[in-house]
Design a protein around this motif. Structure first.
Motif, mmCIF file in Angstrom:
data_model
loop_
_atom_site.group_PDB
_atom_site.id
_atom_site.type_symbol
_atom_site.label_atom_id
_atom_site.label_comp_id
_atom_site.label_asym_id
_atom_site.label_seq_id
_atom_site.Cartn_x
_atom_site.Cartn_y
_atom_site.Cartn_z
ATOM 1 N N LYS A 151 82.712 17.325 27.643
ATOM 2 C CA LYS A 151 81.253 17.294 27.627
ATOM 3 C C LYS A 151 80.686 18.612 27.091
ATOM 4 C CE LYS A 151 77.265 16.307 30.525
ATOM 5 N NZ LYS A 151 76.771 15.818 31.806
ATOM 6 N N ARG A 184 81.404 18.896 23.387
ATOM 7 C CA ARG A 184 80.453 18.099 22.596
ATOM 8 C C ARG A 184 79.118 18.825 22.475
ATOM 9 N NH1 ARG A 184 82.763 14.911 19.296
ATOM 10 N NH2 ARG A 184 84.289 13.550 20.247
ATOM 11 N N THR A 185 78.725 19.479 23.555
ATOM 12 C CA THR A 185 77.470 20.231 23.511
ATOM 13 C C THR A 185 77.565 21.342 22.465
ATOM 14 O OG1 THR A 185 77.138 19.760 25.839
ATOM 15 C CG2 THR A 185 75.788 21.512 24.908
ATOM 16 N N ALA A 213 77.269 19.869 19.176
ATOM 17 C CA ALA A 213 75.883 19.465 18.918
ATOM 18 C C ALA A 213 75.008 20.678 18.607
ATOM 19 C CB ALA A 213 75.322 18.705 20.114
ATOM 20 N N PRO A 268 70.783 21.784 21.565
ATOM 21 C CA PRO A 268 71.013 20.797 20.507
ATOM 22 C C PRO A 268 69.740 20.065 20.105
ATOM 23 C CG PRO A 268 72.613 20.557 22.274
ATOM 24 C CD PRO A 268 71.562 21.495 22.774
ATOM 25 N N LEU A 295 68.242 16.520 18.053
ATOM 26 C CA LEU A 295 68.757 15.137 18.004
ATOM 27 C C LEU A 295 69.716 14.925 16.822
ATOM 28 C CD1 LEU A 295 68.935 12.392 19.252
ATOM 29 C CD2 LEU A 295 66.816 11.743 18.119
ATOM 30 N N PRO A 296 69.373 15.403 15.609
ATOM 31 C CA PRO A 296 70.378 15.264 14.521
ATOM 32 C C PRO A 296 71.683 15.989 14.860
ATOM 33 C CG PRO A 296 68.225 15.810 13.617
ATOM 34 C CD PRO A 296 68.104 15.935 15.106
ATOM 35 N N ILE A 328 73.023 16.316 17.827
ATOM 36 C CA ILE A 328 73.763 15.452 18.759
ATOM 37 C C ILE A 328 74.424 14.301 18.003
ATOM 38 C CG2 ILE A 328 73.497 13.851 20.711
ATOM 39 C CD1 ILE A 328 71.228 15.686 21.727
ATOM 40 N N MET A 329 73.694 13.750 17.029
ATOM 41 C CA MET A 329 74.249 12.625 16.263
ATOM 42 C C MET A 329 75.437 13.077 15.404
ATOM 43 S SD MET A 329 72.398 10.280 17.433
ATOM 44 C CE MET A 329 73.018 8.898 16.487
ATOM 45 N N LYS A 384 78.865 13.570 17.148
ATOM 46 C CA LYS A 384 79.688 12.390 17.438
ATOM 47 C C LYS A 384 80.817 12.248 16.429
ATOM 48 C CE LYS A 384 76.008 9.416 19.248
ATOM 49 N NZ LYS A 384 75.849 8.018 19.632
ATOM 50 N N LYS A 385 80.570 12.747 15.212
ATOM 51 C CA LYS A 385 81.561 12.548 14.147
ATOM 52 C C LYS A 385 82.441 13.768 13.944
ATOM 53 C CE LYS A 385 78.356 9.383 11.976
ATOM 54 N NZ LYS A 385 77.033 9.503 11.395
#
Lengths: 386, 257
Positions: free
Chosen positions: B67, B70-71, B74, B186, B188-189, B191-192, B195-196
């Motif tokens: 988690k 990922r942050t 992001a 982060p 929103l873009p 965060i998106m 994911k990749k």
């Protein structure tokens, strides 16, 4: 459409909270006092991509759904802010997305996603028609390659802060249509281009909501800006209403949790008669009761949002969520007023501002009375009551 | 520029902490990126944006640390690595951590390694300097400004309120102090995109390490919370009496004189 894991949803929430920390309650108190549009906040939301959450990735948005959009708006209102100033930029484009041509999507969605164009005004309600949408009188008459619009709208929010307006107007007179829901059409109106033919009159209200009356005098809309099918605008509008209900219930839930957060904090801190006032059940119980109601409303909101994102018909759930959230929050608002006592009335404490704002969602975007009759008639099969 | 960031997932010390059987109860705790590591991530992003290159964020822990990785992704990091020791390491200390990181960096090329000055949980502040020593590269701790020019770095560091200016050659390991920058959160873009982005998972085996290689050199005897702050006492009466009472209390009750 992409779906978020609960971790991603947490990250969305915590990021929005971090953004909102830059706009403390003093900011909102000032914009409220000056009846000013929270331009800096809206700009920050736009720059960081939050308002394009629902726009598909191919058009420059995040391509997420109602679940995420609701979480964003909820956090804004929970922080003490007022998402109403920008929420419509999120969902008004839904009409173009669902019913618009590929050309319209290419022309508008990327610019709405980047914030270059604001589409956050929706001209639907009229002074004489009110909630009886099929009785609207604003007309759009086709002349050559343009529609000529004449008439008047009321309660059109953010018209002064929007480049485009989604407009519902009558294209066939009511007495010439088979079904009364026919004959209305939906348009994208470029307000910048037509500003000389449009008069916007702000309405001073109890809250800082930038709502207006809009007058159209021979306003021209090119035929390529007709959204979907001529005469089917009412149906097209209805499909967008569910999104609006879900998002409004999310804002309302945010308000409710704001009241609960604030009440709990104050009831624990404030000491009278040598003990925290929260020790008194008269103070404690209304807070706990409204919290339970909000949590229950949240479940209905979640259900409606998930159904919407799955493409299911969520009319009943979206309406019930809006009703339950706004009523629960109104309870929490009153609990907060009781908890704060006289200080609740002092603008410095922000409770009175949020109290005024929270009241809106009982009547807008649709009054709760109409939600109740919708449920009675359409969900339960009782006779039509109006 | 090849940039690495050492990140630790820690419990949020601003939340209530519960200790059970000599361990922090993870059930009720909130977990965050160690705040000093956030300065390191932010600085890495600024360096990358200015000089180009790639940022890899590395952490040691269990699956839960994904988690926080990922942050970091992001926020803007490019890659992340979780060295998952959940099944292999029961007890660990700074030796364990450095040993694992040393093995990780063995086949890596790096120009800059950034870490937090301390982690807010155990606050040993040892990992950065010890790792630099193992990798045989210079180390500058508690930095408050960083400028990279070619293979040189100009650094300002906080020395108990004063500023020390240092020039050092890269590769270098720095530990980041409050005041270095304002960590972003982060978008929103962001965060998106995260994911990749790749999240690689390694275990001790992959680093050619055994449990025995990383066995801690220290033993924790006890873990306890600081005593709860009690209400203060206000002395009353004539000043002379108050002084006498105070001295008496300090001697007999607090036992400090």
């Amino acid at each position: 459409m992409a779906k978020s894991t609960s971790e991603e949803l947490d990250l969305i929430r915590s990021s929005v909270r971090s953004l909102c920390e830059k706009f403390p309650e003093s900011y909102w108190r000032e914009t409220d006092e000056n009846k000013a549009y929270p331009e800096e906040f809206i700009q920050a939301l736009t720059d960081e991509g939050w308002l394009s959450v629902l726009i598909p990735e191919e058009y420059g948005g995040a391509g997420l759904g109602m679940v995420e959009a609701g979480a964003i708006l909820e956090e804004i209102n929970r922080s003490g802010g007022n998402a109403g100033a920008g929420h419509a930029q999120m969902y008004t484009m839904g009409a173009i997305l669902r019913h618009g041509s590929e050309n319209q999507k290419q022309r508008y969605l990327p610019k709405i996603a980047s914030g270059e164009l604001r589409l956050q005004a929706f001209g639907i309600t009229e002074p004489t028609a009110g909630s009886d949408t099929t009785s609207i009188e604003t007309t759009a008459e086709l002349k050559g390659d343009r529609y000529i619009v004449n008439g008047q709208k009321i309660w059109t929010s953010r018209a002064e802060y929007s480049d485009l307006m989604l407009l519902l107007a009558r294209t066939t007179p009511k007495d010439q249509v088979k079904k009364k829901t026919d004959g209305l059409s939906l348009f994208i109106l470029d307000m910048q281009d037509q500003k000389d033919n449009i008069t916007i009159r702000p309405i001073d209200t109890m809250i800082n909501h930038a709502t207006t009356e809009v007058f159209f005098e021979n306003v021209e809309i090119p035929v390529e800006n007709l959204v979907g099918v001529e005469g089917k605008g009412f149906k097209q509008v209805l499909s967008g209403m569910n999104a609006e209900r879900i998002l409004i219930s999310s804002e309302s839930i945010g308000d409710g949790l704001y009241f609960v957060d604030k009440s709990v904090q104050y009831a624990n801190e404030r000491e009278v008669f040598n003990r925290p006032i929260g020790q008194n059940q008269g103070v404690q119980f209304p807070i706990a009761e409204s919290y339970m109601d909000i949590e229950a409303a949240k479940l209905m909101r979640n259900k409606a949002a998930e159904m919407f994102d799955e493409g299911e018909n969520c009319g009943a759930e979206a309406n019930m969520a809006k009703y339950l959230a706004s009523e629960a929050t109104w309870k929490a608002a009153n609990a907060a007023m009781t908890t704060y006592g006289g200080y609740g009335f002092a603008t410095e404490y922000n409770i009175e501002r949020k109290f005024r704002e929270a009241r809106l969602f009982i009547v807008a975007p649709i009054t709760n009375n109409l939600v109740v009759s919708y449920v009675g008639q359409h969900v339960l099969g009782l006779p039509r009551s109006f | 520029m090849n940039i690495y960031v050492l990140m630790k997932r820690t419990f949020d010390t601003e939340e209530k902490i519960v200790i059970e059987d000599g361990r922090i109860d993870e059930e009720g705790a909130e977990f965050i990126i160690n705040p000093y590591d956030e300065y390191a991530i932010e600085e890495a992003i600024q360096l990358r944006d200015e000089h180009g290159g790639e940022i890899t964020v590395v952490t040691i822990g269990g699956e839960d640390a994904e988690k926080q990785l990922r942050t970091a992704l992001a926020m803007g990091a490019d890659k992340s690595v979780l060295i998952n020791v959940e099944d292999d390491v029961e007890e660990s200390d700074q030796f364990t951590t450095v040993k694992i990181l040393e093995a990780f960096f063995e086949d890596k090329e790096y120009d800059m390694i950034l870490a937090g000055n301390v982690a807010i949980d155990q606050a040993s502040g040892q990992i950065g300097p010890r790792l630099a020593e193992s990798l045989d590269i210079p180390c500058v701790t508690t930095i408050t400004n960083l400028e990279v020019d070619g293979d040189k770095a100009k650094i300002e560091r906080d020395v108990e309120g004063d500023v020390e200016k240092i020039e050092v050659s890269t590769p270098v390991l720095v530990t980041c102090q409050q005041g270095l920058n304002e960590p972003r959160y982060p978008s929103l873009p962001g965060i998106m995109k995260a994911k990749k982005k790749p999240l690689e998972e390694l275990e001790l085996d992959d680093l050619d390490l055994d449990e025995d290689d990383v066995e801690p050199k220290t033993k924790t005897i006890d873990v306890f919370l600081p005593p709860e702050k009690e209400a203060g006492k206000i002395l009353e009466g004539e000043i002379d009496d108050q002084v006498n009472e105070l001295v008496g209390l300090l001697r007999n009750e607090a036992k400090v004189i």
